[in-house]
Scaffold this motif. Structure first.
Motif, PDB file in Angstrom:
ATOM      1  N   TYR A 186      -2.023   3.016   5.789  1.00 42.40           N
ATOM      2  CA  TYR A 186      -2.740   4.019   5.767  1.00 42.40           C
ATOM      3  C   TYR A 186      -3.003   4.390   4.072  1.00 42.40           C
ATOM      4  O   TYR A 186      -1.497   3.883   3.349  1.00 42.40           O
ATOM      5  N   VAL A 187      -3.430   5.236   3.743  1.00 39.52           N
ATOM      6  CA  VAL A 187      -3.891   5.825   2.343  1.00 39.52           C
ATOM      7  C   VAL A 187      -3.455   7.193   2.215  1.00 39.52           C
ATOM      8  O   VAL A 187      -3.181   7.105   0.967  1.00 39.52           O
TER       9      VAL A 187
ATOM     10  N   ASP B  72      11.627   4.156   7.550  1.00 35.55           N
ATOM     11  CA  ASP B  72      10.918   3.836   6.618  1.00 35.55           C
ATOM     12  C   ASP B  72      10.079   3.965   6.555  1.00 35.55           C
ATOM     13  O   ASP B  72       8.542   3.742   7.047  1.00 35.55           O
ATOM     14  N   TRP B  73       9.704   4.946   6.020  1.00 34.19           N
ATOM     15  CA  TRP B  73       8.159   4.829   5.760  1.00 34.19           C
ATOM     16  C   TRP B  73       6.998   4.258   4.934  1.00 34.19           C
ATOM     17  O   TRP B  73       5.689   4.485   6.069  1.00 34.19           O
ATOM     18  N   ASP B  74       7.327   3.087   4.536  1.00 32.15           N
ATOM     19  CA  ASP B  74       6.395   2.289   3.928  1.00 32.15           C
ATOM     20  C   ASP B  74       5.594   1.570   5.178  1.00 32.15           C
ATOM     21  O   ASP B  74       4.650   1.091   5.321  1.00 32.15           O
TER      22      ASP B  74
ATOM     23  N   MET C 130       0.683  -1.261   0.107  1.00 35.99           N
ATOM     24  CA  MET C 130       0.463   0.423  -0.134  1.00 35.99           C
ATOM     25  C   MET C 130       1.201   1.477   0.283  1.00 35.99           C
ATOM     26  O   MET C 130       1.786   1.237   0.729  1.00 35.99           O
ATOM     27  N   THR C 131       0.881   2.367  -0.740  1.00 34.56           N
ATOM     28  CA  THR C 131       1.185   3.391  -0.730  1.00 34.56           C
ATOM     29  C   THR C 131       0.521   4.836  -0.342  1.00 34.56           C
ATOM     30  O   THR C 131      -0.481   4.717  -0.605  1.00 34.56           O
TER      31      THR C 131
ATOM     32  N   GLY D 233      -9.717   3.551   3.194  1.00 38.18           N
ATOM     33  CA  GLY D 233      -8.737   3.558   4.351  1.00 38.18           C
ATOM     34  C   GLY D 233      -8.711   4.401   5.231  1.00 38.18           C
ATOM     35  O   GLY D 233      -8.940   5.542   4.956  1.00 38.18           O
ATOM     36  N   SER D 234      -7.356   4.357   5.971  1.00 37.24           N
ATOM     37  CA  SER D 234      -6.690   4.756   6.868  1.00 37.24           C
ATOM     38  C   SER D 234      -6.063   5.942   6.687  1.00 37.24           C
ATOM     39  O   SER D 234      -5.709   5.759   6.236  1.00 37.24           O
ATOM     40  N   CYS D 235      -6.523   7.130   7.021  1.00 40.10           N
ATOM     41  CA  CYS D 235      -5.472   8.174   6.930  1.00 40.10           C
ATOM     42  C   CYS D 235      -4.758   8.732   8.696  1.00 40.10           C
ATOM     43  O   CYS D 235      -5.589   8.627   9.877  1.00 40.10           O
TER      44      CYS D 235
END
Length: 205
Positions: free
Chosen positions: A64-65, A56-58, A1-2, A28-30
């Motif tokens: 989360y979207v 690690d941002w991912d 997911m990105t 999706g979640s924010c």
């Protein structure tokens, strides 16, 4: 997911309302500051980011979207580079004075308290984040200047084809247009008002 939306607006620019709206639009979640309370393991990652060691941002945004609000919005530049296809949503108020009045009566009240009702690690992270990436939350002039500078830097850096320059009164339309989705029939959400926030802190409205 990105991440599909990168929120660059600082706190008290309608970010909690945006969180609710984006979750509806994107399904999706924010990520928002309130998410940090549910993820105490994120606190040291944000603290390290303030000191220059990016997470690690991912991994941090797994599940989360989108993201809005501090602490993530302080790293809009890094996130916009890491997720180059995501529009950057800059939420602002009508004026720096209007923003300051809201921030000073809500989130900045925490810094006036002798014993803030927050976990010490969280308070240390937030205090350092504000003073390192923004300004002293007890200095009105410095904060208003930082607010104006922050918004100007985002606008100067992000191209018009990618930037969503948004105010709460704009509602759904600019966001839906950029995402290519229909405008919902219901009104844009209004959440986390100043009276609600002050009530949460046990303060008079």
């Amino acid at each position: 997911m990105t991440l599909r939306i990168i929120g660059a607006g600082v706190g008290r620019t309608g970010t909690n309302s945006l969180q609710v709206a984006l979750q509806q639009l994107l399904g999706g979640s924010c990520y928002h500051m309130v998410e940090v309370f549910g993820h105490p393991d994120h606190v040291p990652m944000w603290r390290a980011a303030v000191d220059g060691t990016m997470p690690d941002w991912d991994a941090l945004f797994e599940g989360y979207v989108a993201e809005v609000d501090w602490p993530a919005s302080a790293f809009w530049r890094q996130l916009s580079e890491h997720y180059p296809d995501a529009p950057v949503l800059l939420s602002t108020r009508d004026s720096a004075e209007q923003w300051w009045h809201s921030a000073d009566r809500t989130i900045f009240e925490i810094f006036k308290m002798e014993n803030p009702p927050m976990p010490p690690e969280w308070f240390d992270m937030v205090s350092t984040l504000f003073r390192t990436t923004f300004a002293d939350p007890l200095d009105k002039d410095a904060c208003m200047a930082a607010y104006e500078r922050h918004n100007a830097e985002v606008r100067a850096t992000i191209g018009a084809d990618r930037l969503i320059d948004w105010k709460p009164r704009d509602g759904w339309a600019p966001i839906c247009e950029r995402l290519g989705v229909d405008v919902p029939e219901e009104p844009f959400p209004i959440t986390n008002t100043t009276p609600e926030f002050r009530q949460m802190l046990g303060l008079d409205a």
